[in-house]
Each structure stands twice: as C-alpha cells, then as structure tokens.
Design an enzyme around this catalytic site. Structure first.
Site: not given
Length: 295
Positions: A47, A133, A162
């Site tokens: 992001t 992740y 994550k």
C-alpha cells in the site's frame, strides 16, 4: 494484544505535486494515524507503493517516521531479489525500524525451498523480529503452512505472519504447529473477524487509516466474548472494505483520496497506479460520513 499491538496500518507513502517523496507529509500522516488508534505502522509495504520507491526514498521514509512517532515501525524492506532484500533489511535496521515485513518474492515463483532460503537470509541480516507476508494474489506463489512452521521453529526472529491468503482456518492449523509466541495477523480486513476466531492477534490493514479505533474495538469485543458487538462492528465496516479496493481503484489510490478528504493531504499515486478514477472522492465522502466523520 500481539507484540506489535492489535491494529496496524500499512501506511501510504505521501508524494508532492511533482511526484517526489514528501517527508513532511509522511511525518504528519504517521502522527495522525497513531493519534487515531493505530498501535503500529508498516512502512513501504504494498500500500506504501514500495515497488516505485527508490532505495534512498525508502530509507528516508524510515528515518522520518521514526523521528515522528513512538510506536513499533515495521519496515517493508524486501523485494524479489534476496541480495537486495538483505541490503535493505540491514538499512532498515540501521534506520531504527522495530521489525521487518518480509513478503514472498513476487514474479520469480520460487519453490518452497527457495522461499525458505530467502527468508532465512533476510532474518540473518537483522536482529529485529521478522513478520512473513503471504499474499499469493499478488506474488503468484503461496507460502505453504509447512514452510512457515519450519521457519518459525528454526529461525528465532521469525515471529509472525501477515496472512492475506484468504483462508482464516489456516491460522488455526499454523498456530497449533508453530512454537509458542508465534503470531498471526489478518492481512485481509473483510476476513479479520474470522482470523480472530482462529487465533489471530490483530490486523495489518488499509481501511485502518480511517477506522483503526473501530477495528480495535472489534478485536476487543471478540476477545471479551461479545460476539454480537464484534459482528455489529464488522457489519459497520463493510462499506469501508468495499470502498478500499476494486478493479478500478486499488488500496493505495482509495486511501490517498480518503486521507485528502479527511484533511491529511498525501498526494496521488505514482504510475503505474496514477490518480484515482473519477468518483472516488464522492465514494470516500459517503464512506467516511457513514462512520461519523464530518466531511
């Protein structure tokens, strides 16, 4: 609460009108996020448009935000190049980051053995905790549960995941096999309540830019056994989850528009994302107003 807190925003990276990194806006945004309920921040994640940041920009981002806030900062320091990932992990550690977010190498499609060796190299490059992740929708390669369990047992500073793999039940299987203290964070906000049911300690989110306090309340309600309130909050957040990502407007674009509406200017996205499509401003205002913001 997990070692990094419960609610973590994958922070957007602010750019100025000419597209350059805006250090002042990054500091202001980080402070705003902490003041509005975030327990920690991920910097230069997906992001945060990590793919279009130069190494010097990424390091400056780490240092600027480190000076601005006193919460755990998790550095998106890795790429699909192991040697480069090691170099940036060392730089992030030197810049005062509290942990490393290590994404599955994208595009290359390595084997599970290759993934294991990659993450071991990253972890060896720092004395900080490492959060793996897994986001197969972006990387093209899932990180298998057995690989995570092996790494969690073999590498002391690989301590969290994550999980954006879309299967909350995997968290239960993983936590049952991982060593004590290993933690799972939801990486998919619409599924966070499901992840909590299987033992996740929090969320690394995007809509958390404007709903961190509410998401924290949802996790707290679940922890207390107030499932009615937790489901009620999850329903209240549904419009935010729908707004934050679509085929025409992805996370970074929608967040940047929403923050501008809230009076926290962060500029537009760099290409290949570019400006958000027409209508995003109106959608952001409707979404934020529904949560009680005066916009």
């Amino acid at each position: 609460m997990g070692r990094f807190g419960t609610v973590i925003s994958a922070m957007v990276t602010p750019f100025g009108p000419d597209g350059s990194f805006d250090a002042g806006a990054a500091a202001d945004l980080a402070r705003w996020l902490v003041d509005h309920g975030n327990d920690a921040l991920v910097l230069a994640g997906t992001t945060g448009e990590s793919a279009v940041l130069t190494d010097p920009e990424r390091i400056e981002l780490f240092r600027v935000v480190r000076d601005a806030v006193d919460v755990p900062l998790i550095a998106g320091a890795t790429t699909n190049d192991t040697a480069h990932s090691v170099e940036m992990t060392e730089a992030a550690t030197e810049a005062g980051m509290d942990a490393i977010l290590a994404v599955v190498p994208y595009y290359n499609k390595p084997s599970q053995q290759g993934l294991s060796l990659h993450f071991r190299a990253v972890a060896e490059a720092t004395d900080k905790p490492v959060m793996l992740y897994d986001v197969p929708g972006r990387t093209g390669r899932p990180l298998e549960t057995a690989t995570i369990v092996e790494l969690a047992h073999d590498v002391p500073n690989i301590v969290a995941l994550k999980d954006a793999g879309g299967d909350p039940s995997r968290a239960g299987r993983l936590l049952a096999a991982a060593p004590d203290g290993f933690e799972v964070y939801s990486g998919d906000e619409p599924l966070s309540l499901g992840f909590a049911a299987y033992g996740a300690v929090g969320v690394v989110g995007v809509a958390t830019h404007w709903s961190a306090e509410l998401q924290g309340e949802m996790f707290a309600a679940f922890e207390k056994g107030d499932l009615h309130r937790a489901r009620q909050i999850n329903d209240q957040l549904a419009a935010s989850f729908a707004y934050m990502n679509s085929d025409t407007c992805v996370f970074s674009q929608s967040v940047k528009v929403a923050m501008g509406v809230l009076g926290v200017p962060v500029g537009e996205c760099r290409l290949p994302l570019g400006p958000a499509p027409d209508g995003t401003d109106a959608a952001a205002r409707t979404t934020l107003a529904d949560l009680g913001y005066a916009v």
